[in-house]
Design a protein around this motif. Structure first.
Motif, PDB file in Angstrom:
ATOM      1  N   PRO A   5       5.461  -4.691   6.378  1.00 29.44           N
ATOM      2  CA  PRO A   5       4.482  -3.886   7.660  1.00 29.44           C
ATOM      3  C   PRO A   5       5.274  -2.642   7.727  1.00 29.44           C
ATOM      4  O   PRO A   5       6.438  -2.614   7.773  1.00 29.44           O
ATOM      5  CB  PRO A   5       4.663  -4.667   9.249  1.00 29.44           C
ATOM      6  CG  PRO A   5       5.779  -5.511   8.571  1.00 29.44           C
ATOM      7  CD  PRO A   5       5.704  -5.470   7.162  1.00 29.44           C
ATOM      8  N   ASP A   6       4.200  -0.991   7.529  1.00 28.89           N
ATOM      9  CA  ASP A   6       4.817   0.124   8.233  1.00 28.89           C
ATOM     10  C   ASP A   6       5.586   0.830   7.304  1.00 28.89           C
ATOM     11  O   ASP A   6       6.951   1.983   6.862  1.00 28.89           O
ATOM     12  CB  ASP A   6       4.676   0.129   9.937  1.00 28.89           C
ATOM     13  CG  ASP A   6       4.146  -0.476  10.087  1.00 28.89           C
ATOM     14  OD1 ASP A   6       3.265  -0.317  10.495  1.00 28.89           O
ATOM     15  OD2 ASP A   6       5.324  -1.201  11.170  1.00 28.89           O
ATOM     16  N   SER A   7       5.614   0.023   5.993  1.00 32.95           N
ATOM     17  CA  SER A   7       6.999   0.489   4.694  1.00 32.95           C
ATOM     18  C   SER A   7       5.330   1.464   4.237  1.00 32.95           C
ATOM     19  O   SER A   7       4.154   1.604   4.322  1.00 32.95           O
ATOM     20  CB  SER A   7       6.776  -0.641   3.641  1.00 32.95           C
ATOM     21  OG  SER A   7       5.910  -1.663   2.987  1.00 32.95           O
ATOM     22  N   PHE A   8       6.586   2.016   2.818  1.00 34.62           N
ATOM     23  CA  PHE A   8       6.002   2.781   2.578  1.00 34.62           C
ATOM     24  C   PHE A   8       4.296   2.043   1.506  1.00 34.62           C
ATOM     25  O   PHE A   8       3.349   2.654   0.781  1.00 34.62           O
ATOM     26  CB  PHE A   8       6.460   3.274   1.526  1.00 34.62           C
ATOM     27  CG  PHE A   8       5.662   4.387  -0.064  1.00 34.62           C
ATOM     28  CD1 PHE A   8       5.381   5.825   0.248  1.00 34.62           C
ATOM     29  CD2 PHE A   8       5.832   4.631  -0.854  1.00 34.62           C
ATOM     30  CE1 PHE A   8       4.332   6.300  -0.727  1.00 34.62           C
ATOM     31  CE2 PHE A   8       5.061   4.941  -1.839  1.00 34.62           C
ATOM     32  CZ  PHE A   8       4.404   5.744  -1.752  1.00 34.62           C
ATOM     33  N   ILE A   9       5.131   0.988   0.388  1.00 39.82           N
ATOM     34  CA  ILE A   9       4.277   0.683  -0.500  1.00 39.82           C
ATOM     35  C   ILE A   9       3.000  -0.521   0.584  1.00 39.82           C
ATOM     36  O   ILE A   9       1.985  -0.363  -0.331  1.00 39.82           O
ATOM     37  CB  ILE A   9       5.034  -0.825  -0.945  1.00 39.82           C
ATOM     38  CG1 ILE A   9       4.710  -1.624  -1.954  1.00 39.82           C
ATOM     39  CG2 ILE A   9       5.542  -2.172   0.312  1.00 39.82           C
ATOM     40  CD1 ILE A   9       5.329  -1.973  -3.112  1.00 39.82           C
ATOM     41  N   ALA A  10       3.822  -0.806   1.107  1.00 37.20           N
ATOM     42  CA  ALA A  10       1.948  -1.283   2.177  1.00 37.20           C
ATOM     43  C   ALA A  10       1.181  -0.216   2.514  1.00 37.20           C
ATOM     44  O   ALA A  10       0.426  -1.195   2.444  1.00 37.20           O
ATOM     45  CB  ALA A  10       2.988  -2.169   4.296  1.00 37.20           C
ATOM     46  N   ASN A  11       1.304   1.152   3.265  1.00 42.27           N
ATOM     47  CA  ASN A  11       0.666   1.948   3.594  1.00 42.27           C
ATOM     48  C   ASN A  11      -0.923   2.407   2.502  1.00 42.27           C
ATOM     49  O   ASN A  11      -1.435   2.385   2.107  1.00 42.27           O
ATOM     50  CB  ASN A  11       1.476   3.449   4.046  1.00 42.27           C
ATOM     51  CG  ASN A  11       1.939   3.088   5.242  1.00 42.27           C
ATOM     52  OD1 ASN A  11       1.263   2.298   6.244  1.00 42.27           O
ATOM     53  ND2 ASN A  11       3.035   3.689   5.308  1.00 42.27           N
ATOM     54  N   PHE A  12       0.425   2.131   0.701  1.00 38.69           N
ATOM     55  CA  PHE A  12       0.130   2.086  -0.121  1.00 38.69           C
ATOM     56  C   PHE A  12      -1.217   1.228  -0.938  1.00 38.69           C
ATOM     57  O   PHE A  12      -2.339   1.980  -0.961  1.00 38.69           O
ATOM     58  CB  PHE A  12       1.165   2.616  -1.883  1.00 38.69           C
ATOM     59  CG  PHE A  12       0.504   2.606  -2.985  1.00 38.69           C
ATOM     60  CD1 PHE A  12      -0.465   4.167  -3.354  1.00 38.69           C
ATOM     61  CD2 PHE A  12       0.679   1.737  -3.645  1.00 38.69           C
ATOM     62  CE1 PHE A  12      -0.869   4.520  -4.460  1.00 38.69           C
ATOM     63  CE2 PHE A  12       0.199   1.833  -4.576  1.00 38.69           C
ATOM     64  CZ  PHE A  12      -0.342   3.085  -5.068  1.00 38.69           C
ATOM     65  N   PHE A  13      -0.589   0.373  -1.225  1.00 37.63           N
ATOM     66  CA  PHE A  13      -1.476  -1.245  -0.433  1.00 37.63           C
ATOM     67  C   PHE A  13      -2.516  -1.363  -0.048  1.00 37.63           C
ATOM     68  O   PHE A  13      -3.862  -1.790   0.155  1.00 37.63           O
ATOM     69  CB  PHE A  13      -0.776  -1.879  -0.928  1.00 37.63           C
ATOM     70  CG  PHE A  13      -0.599  -3.064  -2.393  1.00 37.63           C
ATOM     71  CD1 PHE A  13      -1.331  -3.707  -2.735  1.00 37.63           C
ATOM     72  CD2 PHE A  13       0.770  -2.321  -2.854  1.00 37.63           C
ATOM     73  CE1 PHE A  13      -1.490  -3.683  -3.851  1.00 37.63           C
ATOM     74  CE2 PHE A  13       0.665  -2.852  -4.321  1.00 37.63           C
ATOM     75  CZ  PHE A  13      -0.056  -3.805  -4.325  1.00 37.63           C
ATOM     76  N   ALA A  14      -2.692  -0.037   1.249  1.00 37.97           N
ATOM     77  CA  ALA A  14      -3.481  -0.299   2.276  1.00 37.97           C
ATOM     78  C   ALA A  14      -5.266   0.246   1.848  1.00 37.97           C
ATOM     79  O   ALA A  14      -6.266  -0.227   1.899  1.00 37.97           O
ATOM     80  CB  ALA A  14      -2.960   0.540   3.329  1.00 37.97           C
ATOM     81  N   PHE A  15      -4.748   1.215   0.932  1.00 40.26           N
ATOM     82  CA  PHE A  15      -5.075   1.734   0.189  1.00 40.26           C
ATOM     83  C   PHE A  15      -5.996   1.107  -1.371  1.00 40.26           C
ATOM     84  O   PHE A  15      -7.309   1.205  -1.639  1.00 40.26           O
ATOM     85  CB  PHE A  15      -5.359   2.986  -0.275  1.00 40.26           C
ATOM     86  CG  PHE A  15      -6.726   3.843  -0.853  1.00 40.26           C
ATOM     87  CD1 PHE A  15      -7.780   4.222  -0.283  1.00 40.26           C
ATOM     88  CD2 PHE A  15      -6.336   4.605  -2.021  1.00 40.26           C
ATOM     89  CE1 PHE A  15      -8.539   4.763  -1.164  1.00 40.26           C
ATOM     90  CE2 PHE A  15      -7.411   4.712  -2.632  1.00 40.26           C
ATOM     91  CZ  PHE A  15      -8.613   4.867  -2.704  1.00 40.26           C
ATOM     92  N   ILE A  16      -5.330   1.097  -1.859  1.00 41.96           N
ATOM     93  CA  ILE A  16      -5.486   0.212  -3.551  1.00 41.96           C
ATOM     94  C   ILE A  16      -5.949  -0.558  -3.043  1.00 41.96           C
ATOM     95  O   ILE A  16      -6.747  -1.282  -4.271  1.00 41.96           O
ATOM     96  CB  ILE A  16      -4.533   0.168  -4.632  1.00 41.96           C
ATOM     97  CG1 ILE A  16      -2.957  -0.339  -4.194  1.00 41.96           C
ATOM     98  CG2 ILE A  16      -3.996   1.870  -4.459  1.00 41.96           C
ATOM     99  CD1 ILE A  16      -2.243  -0.704  -5.642  1.00 41.96           C
ATOM    100  N   GLY A  17      -5.501  -2.226  -1.778  1.00 40.28           N
ATOM    101  CA  GLY A  17      -6.346  -2.995  -1.753  1.00 40.28           C
ATOM    102  C   GLY A  17      -7.165  -3.129  -1.213  1.00 40.28           C
ATOM    103  O   GLY A  17      -7.564  -3.752  -0.647  1.00 40.28           O
TER     104      GLY A  17
END
Length: 441
Positions: free
Chosen positions: A250-262
């Protein structure tokens, strides 16, 4: 207003809406609009507020689903036009062998029903299935029914077909959960229905024209299996992956990135872009980039507007206390709340012939009632999907497409399509109930 008065108004409005759709043949969009207005008037909403409530319910409902339904429609169109659907079926038959062809048909239909309407799956694959019936000396009542019921189940339970997408929005359920648990319910439902279809032995020969136009002869023109499957599964993987990664990091860069592409929008857009590999050199043509998209917009318009009208109906239910009245009755009588969405969806489907309308409308009706019914939004959604499978029959376009193209008569269609769809619905309802009462969902 008394509870009896409120429930009487709601019952009259729903019965009138179903009458307009099934007997008068008024389009569902206008029928739902009339129903929303009548419900507002009957529940004594001030005249000057009626339009505002309808617009508010409509807008808030379609804001999350409109683009997703359009993209899902485009993806399905590409799979139809490029032969990816036929490739998947041919490959599945090779995998399981000719002795178990009916299972290959059911599995292929289940997968293809995720992005493509069930009626269209039948139209696309009936030539392949007809040839298989001739080769294996099996009846089209068995193969045709299995072909339809697989896609019918997934179109009610697994996004991105409009029914489950709309229900997810109305009930505020993340699409990743719908994909996972919809699959859990859909797979055994299809297997049970196909097992029943496998017992049907009454002789029904395939139509001659499909045997003459043997699609197996054109197999070298079909895309590769991996290319055919990739655009279907990429959006599903991204949507589910978004949920998993955000839970783990949670709240990591990859989580933020996947929040869009996912997100459903980006995931389905990725699937549409990836599907261009199926078109070969045609991807730059006006046919692919414009004509297929325009055709998809036409197909997506109706479910989008129906979803919005369902949201308008739900807005009156929320604002006028109908949900509280129904919830209190369920609580006082100890009637199982989980049966409410199943029964309502089944009735709407049986009367109108549309499983998509059954899922959407029922989700709109039960969304405000969830606290009183004692069920989670996810359980309600799965109940809507299972109930909307019950007894597909002569008032359904899918019934007639399957029966006519499979060379069945009406009696054989009821024995094959109607009974198998009802089996799928009952199995889905049972699994949903088990998941609910065990506390899993």
């Amino acid at each position: 207003m008394s509870t009896i008065y409120v429930l009487s108004v709601l019952a009259i409005v729903i019965i009138a809406m179903i009458f307009l759709i099934s007997v008068v043949n008024l389009h569902p969009v206008i029928s739902l609009l009339f129903a929303a207005i009548a419900l507002g008037i009957g529940l004594k909403v001030p005249w000057e507020d009626l339009e505002g409530v309808i617009n508010s319910g409509f807008a808030s409902t379609i804001e999350d689903v409109a683009i997703v339904i359009v993209l899902g429609s485009i993806l399905g169109k590409v799979l139809e036009e490029t032969g990816a659907a036929r490739k998947l079926t041919n490959s599945t038959v090779k995998l399981v062998g000719e002795k178990r062809v009916i299972w290959a048909i059911g599995i292929s239909s289940l997968i293809l029903g995720i992005p493509i309407f069930a009626d269209t799956v039948v139209i696309l694959l009936i030539p392949v299935v007809s040839v298989l019936a001739q080769k294996t000396k099996k009846s089209m009542i068995s193969y045709g029914s299995a072909l339809y019921v697989g896609a019918l189940v997934t179109s009610s339970l697994i996004p991105p077909t409009p029914g489950p997408i709309a229900a997810a929005s109305l009930l505020n359920v993340p699409l990743s959960e719908v994909i996972i648990w919809g699959t859990v319910v859909a797979v055994p439902s299809v297997l049970a229905a196909v097992a029943y279809c496998n017992t049907l032995k009454e002789e029904v020969q395939p139509k001659e024209e499909y045997l003459i136009s043997n699609n197996d002869d054109n197999q070298e023109k079909l895309p590769k299996l991996t290319s055919s499957l990739a655009p279907i599964f990429l959006p599903l993987v991204l949507i589910v992956g978004n949920t998993v990664i955000n839970a783990l990091y949670p709240d990591s860069f990859i989580a933020n990135f996947f929040a869009f592409i996912g997100s459903p929008l980006a995931a389905l857009l990725s699937g549409c872009i990836l599907s261009l590999i199926l078109t070969g050199q045609k991807w730059k043509s006006k046919t692919v980039l414009n004509d297929w998209v325009e055709s998809s917009l036409g197909a997506a318009a109706m479910p989008i507007v129906v979803t919005g009208m369902g949201g308008a109906l739900a807005e009156f239910i929320k604002q006028t206390g109908v949900a509280d009245n129904i919830g209190s009755i369920v609580g006082d009588t100890n009637f199982p709340g989980i049966l409410i969405p199943i029964i309502i969806a089944a009735l709407i489907h049986i009367i109108t012939g549309s499983n998509t309308l059954g899922v959407m409308t029922t989700a709109a009706l039960v969304a405000p009632m969830l606290n009183g019914l004692g069920i989670s939004p996810l359980v309600a959604l799965l109940g809507c999907g299972a109930g909307a499978l019950m007894f597909k029959h002569t008032n359904s376009s899918g019934f007639w497409v399957t029966v006519s193209l499979s060379n069945m008569n009406v009696k054989q269609g009821i024995k094959g399509v109607s009974v198998s769809s009802t089996i799928a619905g009952f199995v889905g309802a049972i699994i949903t109930s088990i998941l609910h009462y065990s506390g899993i969902i």
